[in-house]
Design an enzyme around this catalytic site. Structure first.
Site, PDB file in Angstrom:
ATOM      1  N   ASN A  90       0.805  -1.217   0.000  1.00 48.14           N
ATOM      2  CA  ASN A  90       0.000   0.000   0.000  1.00 48.14           C
ATOM      3  C   ASN A  90       0.844   1.276   0.000  1.00 48.14           C
ATOM      4  OD1 ASN A  90      -2.346   1.848   0.823  1.00 48.14           O
ATOM      5  ND2 ASN A  90      -0.966   1.984   2.580  1.00 48.14           N
ATOM      6  N   TYR A 156       5.817   9.910 -10.326  1.00 47.17           N
ATOM      7  CA  TYR A 156       4.896   9.036  -9.584  1.00 47.17           C
ATOM      8  C   TYR A 156       4.151   8.097 -10.544  1.00 47.17           C
ATOM      9  CZ  TYR A 156       0.589   8.103  -6.834  1.00 47.17           C
ATOM     10  OH  TYR A 156      -0.478   7.532  -6.190  1.00 47.17           O
ATOM     11  N   ALA A 158       4.888   7.299 -13.607  1.00 44.07           N
ATOM     12  CA  ALA A 158       5.814   6.394 -14.299  1.00 44.07           C
ATOM     13  C   ALA A 158       6.166   5.218 -13.393  1.00 44.07           C
ATOM     14  CB  ALA A 158       7.072   7.147 -14.734  1.00 44.07           C
TER      15      ALA A 158
HETATM   16  N1  LIG Z   1      -5.158   9.157  -1.459  1.00 44.15           N
HETATM   17  C1  LIG Z   1      -5.293   9.222  -2.774  1.00 44.15           C
HETATM   18  O1  LIG Z   1      -5.986  10.107  -3.323  1.00 44.15           O
HETATM   19  C2  LIG Z   1      -4.612   8.177  -3.655  1.00 44.15           C
HETATM   20  C3  LIG Z   1      -4.926   8.174  -5.018  1.00 44.15           C
HETATM   21  C4  LIG Z   1      -4.318   7.234  -5.843  1.00 44.15           C
HETATM   22  C5  LIG Z   1      -3.437   6.310  -5.306  1.00 44.15           C
HETATM   23  N2  LIG Z   1      -3.150   6.328  -3.974  1.00 44.15           N
HETATM   24  C6  LIG Z   1      -2.196   5.335  -3.469  1.00 44.15           C
HETATM   25  O2  LIG Z   1      -2.742   4.694  -2.328  1.00 44.15           O
HETATM   26  C7  LIG Z   1      -1.696   4.316  -1.424  1.00 44.15           C
HETATM   27  C8  LIG Z   1      -1.984   4.853  -0.032  1.00 44.15           C
HETATM   28  O3  LIG Z   1      -2.123   6.264  -0.126  1.00 44.15           O
HETATM   29  P1  LIG Z   1      -2.654   7.174   1.090  1.00 44.15           P
HETATM   30  O4  LIG Z   1      -3.254   8.361   0.459  1.00 44.15           O
HETATM   31  O5  LIG Z   1      -3.430   6.347   2.060  1.00 44.15           O
HETATM   32  O6  LIG Z   1      -1.225   7.610   1.747  1.00 44.15           O
HETATM   33  P2  LIG Z   1      -0.894   8.329   3.148  1.00 44.15           P
HETATM   34  O7  LIG Z   1      -2.104   8.921   3.760  1.00 44.15           O
HETATM   35  O8  LIG Z   1       0.261   9.235   2.851  1.00 44.15           O
HETATM   36  O9  LIG Z   1      -0.378   7.110   4.044  1.00 44.15           O
HETATM   37  C9  LIG Z   1       0.819   6.457   3.637  1.00 44.15           C
HETATM   38  C10 LIG Z   1       1.221   5.402   4.637  1.00 44.15           C
HETATM   39  O10 LIG Z   1       2.484   4.855   4.218  1.00 44.15           O
HETATM   40  C11 LIG Z   1       3.492   5.121   5.228  1.00 44.15           C
HETATM   41  N3  LIG Z   1       4.757   5.417   4.565  1.00 44.15           N
HETATM   42  C12 LIG Z   1       5.045   6.486   3.764  1.00 44.15           C
HETATM   43  N4  LIG Z   1       6.308   6.422   3.342  1.00 44.15           N
HETATM   44  C13 LIG Z   1       6.841   5.290   3.881  1.00 44.15           C
HETATM   45  C14 LIG Z   1       8.113   4.687   3.808  1.00 44.15           C
HETATM   46  N5  LIG Z   1       9.109   5.242   3.115  1.00 44.15           N
HETATM   47  N6  LIG Z   1       8.305   3.506   4.467  1.00 44.15           N
HETATM   48  C15 LIG Z   1       7.301   2.952   5.180  1.00 44.15           C
HETATM   49  N7  LIG Z   1       6.071   3.475   5.284  1.00 44.15           N
HETATM   50  C16 LIG Z   1       5.855   4.643   4.649  1.00 44.15           C
HETATM   51  C17 LIG Z   1       2.938   6.301   6.018  1.00 44.15           C
HETATM   52  O11 LIG Z   1       3.466   6.406   7.342  1.00 44.15           O
HETATM   53  P3  LIG Z   1       4.834   7.254   7.639  1.00 44.15           P
HETATM   54  O12 LIG Z   1       4.707   8.563   6.933  1.00 44.15           O
HETATM   55  O13 LIG Z   1       4.892   7.369   9.143  1.00 44.15           O
HETATM   56  O14 LIG Z   1       5.961   6.429   7.116  1.00 44.15           O
HETATM   57  C18 LIG Z   1       1.456   5.938   6.042  1.00 44.15           C
HETATM   58  O15 LIG Z   1       1.195   4.906   6.961  1.00 44.15           O
HETATM   59  C19 LIG Z   1      -0.398   4.857  -2.047  1.00 44.15           C
HETATM   60  O16 LIG Z   1       0.247   3.828  -2.784  1.00 44.15           O
HETATM   61  C20 LIG Z   1      -0.874   5.944  -2.991  1.00 44.15           C
HETATM   62  O17 LIG Z   1       0.021   6.157  -4.068  1.00 44.15           O
HETATM   63  C21 LIG Z   1      -3.720   7.238  -3.135  1.00 44.15           C
END
Ligand SMILES: NC(=O)c1ccc[n+]([C@@H]2O[C@H](COP(=O)([O-])OP(=O)(O)OC[C@H]3O[C@@H](n4cnc5c(N)ncnc54)[C@H](OP(=O)(O)O)[C@@H]3O)[C@@H](O)[C@H]2O)c1
Length: 256
Positions: A90, A156, A158
Site C-alpha cells: 500500500n 509518480y 511512471a
Molecule cells: N489518497 C489518494 O488520493 C490516492 C490516489 C491514488 C493512489 N493512492 C495510493 O494509495 C496508497 C496509499 O495512499 P494514502 O493516500 O493512504 O497515503 P498516506 O495517507 O500518505 O499514508 C501512507 C502510509 O504509508 C506510510 N509510509 C510512507 N512512506 C513510507 C516509507 N518510506 N516507508 C514505510 N512506510 C511509509 C505512512 O506512514 P509514515 O509517513 O509514518 O511512514 C502511512 O502509513 C499509495 O500507494 C498511494 O500512491 C492514493
C-alpha cells in the site's frame, strides 16, 4: 452475518497472516482494520507508528525505500507471523512539481524506490514462502491517474505504471503455484497523504492544474472504498481473479 463473513458464517480471512505496508493512516489503516475484522492476523509498518494504533495489529517501524528496510519488514513477517499468506503493498506517493523536467534526479530515485522497488523487493523476500506453501495473494496499490501521466506527477505515475506492468507479469509467473497477484488503482481518496499532495499541487503557480470537481459518482473516495476492493481480492470470492487491475475511482478515469 457481518460483511466480512462468507456464506457459511466464517470470517473471510480467518487463519490468514497478512502484511499491509503503510498501515498507520489513510488507505493502509482502513485495510488493516478491515483485515482484522475479517479474522486475519495483521502485521503493518510505517516510518512512525499511528497516533491511534489498531487494537490487534502488530506494528514494525521500517522505511521500505531501502533494501535494508524491506529486509527488516520481511524478517519481522517471518519472526512474528511465521510467513505471510496475504501481502498488500500500500505504501506510495510523491509530491508535485512544475513539470516533468523540473523533477530533481534524487526525487525520481526516491519515488521509484517507494512506489516500485519497495514492492519488488518485498515480493522477492516473501513470495517464495507462498510458493512453497502453494497458496497466497498479493495486491499492489497503484493509482487510477497512471494512464493520464500528468506532468507534475510524472515521476509518480511512471513508477506506478512500472508497478502495474510488473504486477501483471508476476501474476503470470505465480499463477501455476496457486498465488494470485492483482492491482488496485484508487482515484482521489480522502487521506492525509492525498490531501497534503493536493494542497501542494494547488500552490504550484505553473504547470497543469488539478481538476477539483467531484468524480462522476458525486463524491471523493473514502479509505474504506479502497479497502473493500482489496479485501474482496484477498478473499476466496476472488479465487479465479489474477493479473487484474481493479480501478476504484468513482468513474473519474474511464479505461478501455
Ligand atoms: N489518497 C489518494 O488520493 C490516492 C490516489 C491514488 C493512489 N493512492 C495510493 O494509495 C496508497 C496509499 O495512499 P494514502 O493516500 O493512504 O497515503 P498516506 O495517507 O500518505 O499514508 C501512507 C502510509 O504509508 C506510510 N509510509 C510512507 N512512506 C513510507 C516509507 N518510506 N516507508 C514505510 N512506510 C511509509 C505512512 O506512514 P509514515 O509517513 O509514518 O511512514 C502511512 O502509513 C499509495 O500507494 C498511494 O500512491 C492514493
Amino acid at each position: 452475518m457481518t460483511t466480512t463473513e462468507n456464506g457459511s458464517g466464517t470470517r473471510e480471512l480467518a487463519g490468514k497472516r497478512a502484511l499491509v505496508t503503510g498501515g498507520s493512516r489513510g488507505i493502509g489503516a482502513a485495510i488493516v482494520r478491515q483485515f482484522l475484522d475479517a479474522g486475519a492476523e495483521v502485521l503493518t509498518n510505517a516510518r512512525s507508528a499511528a497516533s491511534t494504533p489498531h487494537d490487534g495489529a502488530t506494528f514494525v517501524a521500517a522505511d521500505v525505500r531501502t533494501r535494508a528496510g524491506a529486509e527488516t519488514l520481511a524478517a519481522a513477517a517471518h519472526e512474528l507471523l511465521g510467513g505471510v499468506d496475504i501481502l498488500v503493498h500500500n505504501v506510495g506517493g510523491a509530491g508535485p512539481h512544475k513539470g516533468a523536467l523540473a523533477i530533481p534526479d534524487e526525487e525520481w530515485q526516491d519515488t521509484l524506490a517507494l512506489n516500485f522497488l519497495a514492492p519488488v523487493r518485498l515480493d522477492a523476500l516473501l513470495a517464495p514462502g507462498m510458493r512453497e506453501r502453494r497458496t497466497g495473494a498479493i495486491v499492489h496499490v497503484s493509482s487510477a491517474a497512471t494512464p493520464l501521466a500528468p506532468p507534475p506527477f510524472l515521476h509518480y505515475t511512471a513508477a506506478k505504471a512500472a508497478l502495474e506492468n510488473y504486477s501483471r507479469g508476476l501474476a503470470a509467473e505465480l499463477a501455476p503455484s496457486g498465488i494470485r497477484v492483482n492491482t488496485v488503482s484508487p482515484g482521489r481518496t480522502a487521506t492525509p497523504g492525498g490531501e497534503a499532495t493536493r494542497e501542494q499541487w494547488a500552490l504550484l503557480d505553473e504547470g497543469p492544474g488539478q481538476d477539483t470537481t467531484a468524480p462522476p459518482i458525486g463524491r471523493d473516495g473514502r479509505p474504506d472504498d479502497i479497502a473493500d476492493a482489496v479485501l474482496f481480492l484477498m478473499s476466496d470470492r476472488a479465487g479465479w481473479l489474477t493479473g487484474s487491475n481493479l480501478v476504484v475511482d468513482g468513474g473519474e478515469f474511464p479505461r478501455g
